[in-house]
Structure formats: structure tokens, C-alpha cells
Design an enzyme around this catalytic site. Structure first.
Site, PDB file in Angstrom:
ATOM      1  CD  GLU A 177      13.680   8.899  -3.391  1.00  0.00           C
ATOM      2  OE1 GLU A 177      13.758  10.063  -3.834  1.00  0.00           O
ATOM      3  OE2 GLU A 177      13.016   8.598  -2.369  1.00  0.00           O
ATOM      4  CB  SER A 203      -5.037  -1.118 -14.049  1.00  0.00           C
ATOM      5  OG  SER A 203      -3.726  -0.696 -14.327  1.00  0.00           O
ATOM      6  CG  HIS A 239      -2.239   2.100  -2.990  1.00  0.00           C
ATOM      7  ND1 HIS A 239      -2.553   0.768  -2.819  1.00  0.00           N
ATOM      8  CD2 HIS A 239      -2.625   2.409  -4.258  1.00  0.00           C
ATOM      9  CE1 HIS A 239      -3.110   0.299  -3.918  1.00  0.00           C
ATOM     10  NE2 HIS A 239      -3.159   1.272  -4.814  1.00  0.00           N
ATOM     11  CB  SER A 240       0.701   3.783  -6.031  1.00  0.00           C
ATOM     12  OG  SER A 240      -0.206   4.887  -6.113  1.00  0.00           O
TER      13      SER A 240
END
Length: 439
Positions: free
Chosen positions: A111, A196, A325-326
Site C-alpha cells: 500500500e 535484479s 508479480h510486483s
């Protein structure tokens, strides 16, 4: 010349072992009956496991499906008493409370990103049972994670402040603000910093495991990744290296059904990821990734094989990614809300484990509500502290890149200083520690 000598010596050793194996196999072939009714003459070729000749032409595409090991059903009931781990109430509650903490922290930080307070986040919804793998490891075992190992770090003792500082990239961040959020790392907890690029940690883990083997240290490397990463070439190189060099490494694949937006059915045709481990000659098991104790048992045994016997192991944990996923992804674009809700109700790892605890009389609704309320307050306090801290000093952009600053780094630092002096209105230096005065 030294490197070549070592390489040649290695080949000579392998050649000797190969010849010894070939002679042994050939001896078995000629000592046994060369024919039988069902199978033909045995095959002594060195390039494969001992096989046999046949006059029946048959192309093999698949074998029987690999079974999925589980300990509890979806109601938290033990299916086979011999498989129930003999653990204490304290040990069990630590795992469960970490699962709850992870779940609530995910909600708050997700959030926060939606409100623009942090730049990026990835949740662990539906995959919380993987914390069971952390509980089966030794603290000196080295971990290479991917994106959803926050629960593993939490179990090892990574504090709430450390999570928040990293996601805010503030002055207390261990990574000095250089990484995206959720790219955690901890030298003290033997957790290599997440990067990443997909799958790069898998061959790195194989190499680190080989180093552990050479040091005679009785520990192993644990490497986490998703089934999408297993589509990268790095995965295959790593498994082959680990198998041939007998490295003490556990490859832990979280098969959650989707590589970002690509469903597993479009990624591969074979029997999941576990079948690949068998192809590389690696001890392999497929487990119910929503069953904490299945994950724990499998990892505990895998660790014994890896650390004590230098045998690489592949664990495929079958689960389902409940969240996007993200924060850069909207999973409703490629799967239905009905599907997600079905899995959320059917096989929630937190609910399953809670039922097991309640069956033991180790947990109840009152304790659940109390813990949720208290941990939420702690997380929000940590969140608030992290948000108020400044960003790291601008000099941290240039520190620790090399042992001594190189000419190009010095030039870049001078150029940044010049730009700040020339265009001060474009740089909000009040957000940074020392406000750029130490450049």
C-alpha cells in the site's frame, strides 16, 4: 602455463576415473548374461548410466509424473504420523509468527508503494510456507535469494527496521541506497545481496558451494529462484557444474505458476522443474510448497545430503502466487480474479499451518488477534521511523566501488559537484545526509 597445467591434471584425473568406471561396467556386462527375455545386451558406453540394447524402436517423451511430497492435508491434519517433525511449540510458533509478520508487512509496504511513498515492492502472498526451508538450515549456510525470500531473512533475524530502511533507501540502509526495494542483503546473516538480473545467483551459488567444499566446511549453499528463472541458461549451467563437481548446494525452486505474466504451460512442456534435476543426475524431490512441514522435512534431509555428503539437491516447491508479480504488474490482465480467489481459499499456507497449531492446542483465535494487532503496530512504527530518515550522503555513490577511487570516478564526482553548483534548483539536497556538502 600454471592454469593449463592444472587443467590438464584435472583431465588426467577424470580420464583415470572414467577408465576405471568403464572397466568396471564392462566387467559387469561380460560377467552377467548378455541376453535376457525382456532386455538386450547391456551398454558399456561411458556417456550415460548403464543401459541395455533393445531391438524395439521407441522415442521417449515422458515418464510417470514425479510425485509431490506432503505432510499435512489442507485441514492441517498429519497424513502419516511418521512424517510429522518432532519439534517444540516454541519452534513451531516462531515459524508461524514469521509467516504472519511477513504477510502483514507485505500489505503495509504494498500500500505504501501505491501511495508513492516507496518506489517498488514485491509481495510473498501464497508462498509464506517457504519459511519452513529457512528453519531447516544452519545459520552458517550461505543463502542466495531471488525476490521472495523476505521470510527467510525474517526467520534468520533480519529486523523490521532493516527491511524498512532498505525499501526506503535511507541513510540506515545496509546497501547505502544503491539497490531497488526488496533487494535485501546481510553479511551477518550469510545472505548474499539480491540482484535484479534473473537467474544470475544460480551459478554463483554453485561456485560458492564448490568453495565451501574446498574449505572442508560442513555447510551448504541454499539457492532460491522461481520456475521462470529455470528457463534461463544460467540454471542449466549451474546444475551441470554442481552435479559434475559434487557441490554442497540446494537448489530451491518456487514453482508458483507464473513467470511474471507467462503461465507455466507456456514456459515448458516437461514435468515441471524437478524432472530437470533428474536429468542432471541430482537428488531431486517435489514438495507441496504450501505445506510448511513438507518444505521443512525436505530441506532438512537435503541439507544432510549436501553438507555431509557433498551432493547437490533440487527441491521443487509447488505453490501459487496469490499477489501480482510486483507493483509494476497487474495480474488480472492475464488471469482471472476467480482463479486467484479459488487458490486463496483452497490452499492458503498460513491457514493450513494455523489449523495444525490449533490441533496441538498451541494457538487460538485470541492469540491470533493479539499477535496480529501487536505486530502491525511494530511494523507501522518501524515504517514511520524509516520514512523520516534522510537519504544516504551523495558521496556514497562513489564509495566502495573500488578500493581506491579510479580517475573516471573522481571525474564523475567532480562533474556532479559542478552540476549541483550550477543548477541548485534541480537538486533537492535537503533530502540527503550532509546535503551534498561533503562532495
Amino acid at each position: 602455463m600454471l592454469a593449463r597445467a592444472v587443467f590438464v591434471g584435472f583431465r588426467t584425473t577424470n580420464s583415470f576415473q572414467w577408465t576405471k568406471r568403464l572397466l568396471s561396467v564392462t566387467s559387469q556386462v561380460f560377467q552377467s548374461s548378455s541376453k535376457d527375455d525382456a532386455k538386450g545386451e547391456k551398454v558399456p558406453f561411458p556417456g550415460a548410466t548403464l543401459s541395455y540394447f533393445t531391438n524395439k524402436m521407441q522415442f521417449i517423451q515422458s515418464i510417470d509424473p514425479i510425485p509431490t511430497y506432503r505432510v499435512m492435508d489442507r485441514e492441517g491434519k498429519i497424513l502419516d504420523p511418521s512424517q510429522e517433525p518432532q519439534v517444540s511449540e516454541e519452534f513451531s510458533l516462531k515459524i508461524y509468527q514469521n509467516m504472519l509478520t511477513l504477510n502483514i508487512m507485505d500489505l503495509i509496504l504494498y500500500e505504501a508503494q501505491r501511495q508513492g511513498r516507496i518506489s517498488f515492492y514485491m509481495t510473498n502472498y501464497g508462498e509464506e510456507a517457504c519459511i519452513g526451508s529457512a528453519a531447516a538450515l544452519d545459520n552458517n549456510d550461505v543463502i542466495f535469494g531471488q525476490y521472495r525470500e523476505a521470510g527467510v531473512l525474517l526467520y534468520r533475524g533480519f529486523g523490521l527496521d532493516e527491511f524498512m530502511n532498505q525499501c526506503y533507501s535511507n541513510e540506515q540502509d545496509n546497501g547505502k541506497g544503491r539497490q531497488m526495494p526488496v533487494h535485501y542483503g546481510s553479511k551477518e546473516l550469510n545472505f548474499q545481496t539480491i540482484s535484479s538480473p534473473l537467474a544470475t545467483q544460480i551459478p554463483q551459488a554453485a561456485g560458492a558451494a564448490y568453495a565451501l567444499k574446498r574449505s572442508s566446511q560442513k555447510n551448504c549453499v541454499m539457492c532460491y529462484f522461481g520456475e521462470g528463472a529455470a528457463s534461463e541458461g544460467d540454471f542449466h549451467a549451474a546444475l551441470n557444474i554442481a552435479a559434475t563437481m559434487t557441490c554442497p548446494v540446494i537448489f530451491f525452486c518456487r514453482n508458483n505458476g507464473f513467470a511474471i505474466s507467462t503461465p507455466a504451460l507456456e514456459q515448458y512442456k516437461g514435468d515441471g522443474i524437478a524432472s530437470r534435476g533428474i536429468g542432471y543426475g541430482i537428488d531431486t524431490i517435489r514438495v507441496d510448497g504450501n505445506d510448511v512441514w513438507a518444505v521443512f522435512n525436505a530441506t532438512r534431509t537435503a541439507r544432510q545430503l549436501a553438507a555431509d555428503e557433498n551432493r547437490p539437491v533440487l527441491i521443487e516447491a509447488m505453490t501459487y502466487r496469490i499477489g501480482h508479480h510486483s507493483t509494476s504488474d497487474n495480474s488480472l490482465a492475464y488471469r482471472s480474479k476467480t482463479e486467484v480467489e479459488y487458490w486463496k481459499r483452497l490452499d492458503n499456507p498460513i491457514i493450513r499451518f494455523r489449523k495444525w497449531l490449533e490441533n496441538k492446542n498451541w494457538w487460538n483465535e485470541e492469540e491470533e488477534n493479539k499477535f496480529r494487532t501487536e505486530i502491525r503496530k511494530e511494523i507501522l512504527k518501524s515504517f514511520s521511523r524509516a520514512e523520516k530518515l534522510q537519504k544516504p550522503s551523495l558521496t556514497e555513490l562513489f564509495n566502495d566501488v573500488y578500493d581506491r577511487p579510479t580517475p573516471n570516478l573522481i571525474a564523475q564526482k567532480q562533474e556532479l559537484k559542478r552540476l549541483i553548483e550550477e543548477y541548485p534548483e534541480n537538486y533537492k539536497l535537503n533530502k540527503f545526509k550532509n546535503e551534498g556538502k561533503d562532495l
